[in-house]
Scaffold this active site. Structure first.
Site, PDB file in Angstrom:
ATOM      1  N   TYR A 145      62.023  39.972  38.976  1.00  4.65           N
ATOM      2  CA  TYR A 145      62.189  38.610  38.468  1.00  4.65           C
ATOM      3  C   TYR A 145      63.636  38.386  38.035  1.00  4.65           C
ATOM      4  CZ  TYR A 145      62.054  34.736  35.120  1.00  4.65           C
ATOM      5  OH  TYR A 145      62.323  33.580  34.437  1.00  4.65           O
TER       6      TYR A 145
ATOM      7  N   SER B 177      67.673  33.079  33.234  1.00  2.00           N
ATOM      8  CA  SER B 177      66.828  33.769  32.254  1.00  2.00           C
ATOM      9  C   SER B 177      67.614  34.843  31.523  1.00  2.00           C
ATOM     10  CB  SER B 177      65.643  34.419  32.979  1.00  2.00           C
ATOM     11  OG  SER B 177      64.965  35.333  32.136  1.00  2.00           O
TER      12      SER B 177
END
Length: 335
Positions: A152, A127
């Protein structure tokens, strides 16, 4: 080829599976249909896939170690495209434990399955959030990413390290893709485009964080799916450019590669909202708010490495991509 796509009922997973099926691959989709967001949307994506020749589906959790072992011992996969994960930056601030199971334990199970079953290439989702506190733009895969600002992001950085260790120890070819704000039809309800479109159509205000000064490298789903499949076709190999005295995070002496996959054209959030207003035909009522925890001011992908490697070239203008999403949204929700 037989390709395992984890997260096949997800936004990106379903699009990648469609792209693979379109060129005649056999695709095994795996998903646990979690309730992080509306399972009905996931089941609707899945129903479209199940209409296509060459697709089969297994409802399973990647964090279930024994079930994953049985999957890999019972069927041979040429390629694994691992897109299943617990998503969401903001959700990770309130519920970090759910990210450990899916993003760490689940990824370990995928690595182990690939290692023991002779998978030729593992492609996995990282990501843009791994760039964290970095401010040098555009973000490059050769940059240091040791300062995540959300849990995350930390799990995605951990995935990259785990993947490299397996590439080094077991010579498993692995390619990581750092996704930059993916949008388009069949998208996730927790993403800004979905929330903004829903509220503007309903005449309700939208929350605009950082007073709309955010810039995001919004990337259309069809461009993303094409890039993922191209990356999967190019099996990672050791780099002859690797220098242990000046290590580049994007390459290795192991069969390991890391790429940004984005649009390379960041858009200001207020301009993004204006494009939605144009497509919807209504003005937004904006509730201006400060920056949220875990958020970053801007994302901007340097995609030169992926362009050079596989010819990746995103081609969808933001106005066209948003118009297609709004058209899909109106039809799907009968608005």
């Amino acid at each position: 080829m037989t390709v395992l796509v984890t997260g096949a009922a997800g936004f990106i997973g379903a699009a990648v599976a469609h792209r693979l099926l379109g060129r005649g691959e056999e695709v095994v989709g795996l998903d646990n249909i979690s309730d992080y967001y509306d399972p009905k949307l996931k089941l609707a994506r899945l129903a479209r896939l199940e209409e296509r020749k060459g697709f089969s589906f297994l409802r399973q959790d990647i964090a279930a170690t024994e079930e994953m072992r049985k999957l890999f011992s019972g069927k041979r996969f040429d390629t694994v495209i691992h897109l299943a994960a617990q998503a969401g930056v903001r959700y990770s601030i309130e519920n970090p434990g759910s990210y450990v199971q899916s993003n760490l334990v689940g990824f370990l199970n995928v690595l182990e399955g690939c290692r023991h079953s002779g998978v030729k290439h593992l492609v996995y989702a990282s990501s843009s959030s791994v760039y964290g506190a970095n401010e040098k733009l555009p973000f490059s895969v050769s940059d240091n990413v040791d300062h995540p600002v959300s849990f995350y992001a930390a799990t995605k950085k951990a995935n990259e390290l785990m993947a490299h260790s397996y590439a080094h120890l077991y010579r498993l070819p692995v390619t990581g893709l750092r996704f930059f704000t993916v949008y388009g039809p069949w998208g996730r309800p927790d993403m800004a485009l979905f929330k903004f479109t829903r509220n503007i159509l309903a005449g309700e205000p939208i929350d605009v964080f950082n007073h709309g000064r955010h810039r995001r490298d919004f990337t259309y789903i069809d461009d993303i799916a094409e890039g993922v499949v191209r990356a999967a076709d190019r099996i990672a190999t050791p780099s002859d450019q690797w220098d242990p005295k000046a290590p580049d995070p994007a390459i290795s002496s192991a069969p390991y590669r890391l790429y940004n996959i984005g649009n390379n054209q960041p858009v200001r959030l207020l301009d993004f909202i204006a494009a939605i207003e144009n497509s919807v035909g209504k003005k937004a009522k904006m509730n201006m708010l400060p920056m949220q925890k875990g958020d970053v001011e801007a994302t901007y992908a340097d995609i030169d490495a992926l362009r050079d490697a596989v010819g990746f070239s995103p081609s969808t203008p933001i106005e066209d991509g948003i118009a297609r999403f709004v058209e899909w949204y109106r039809e799907y929700y009968r608005v």
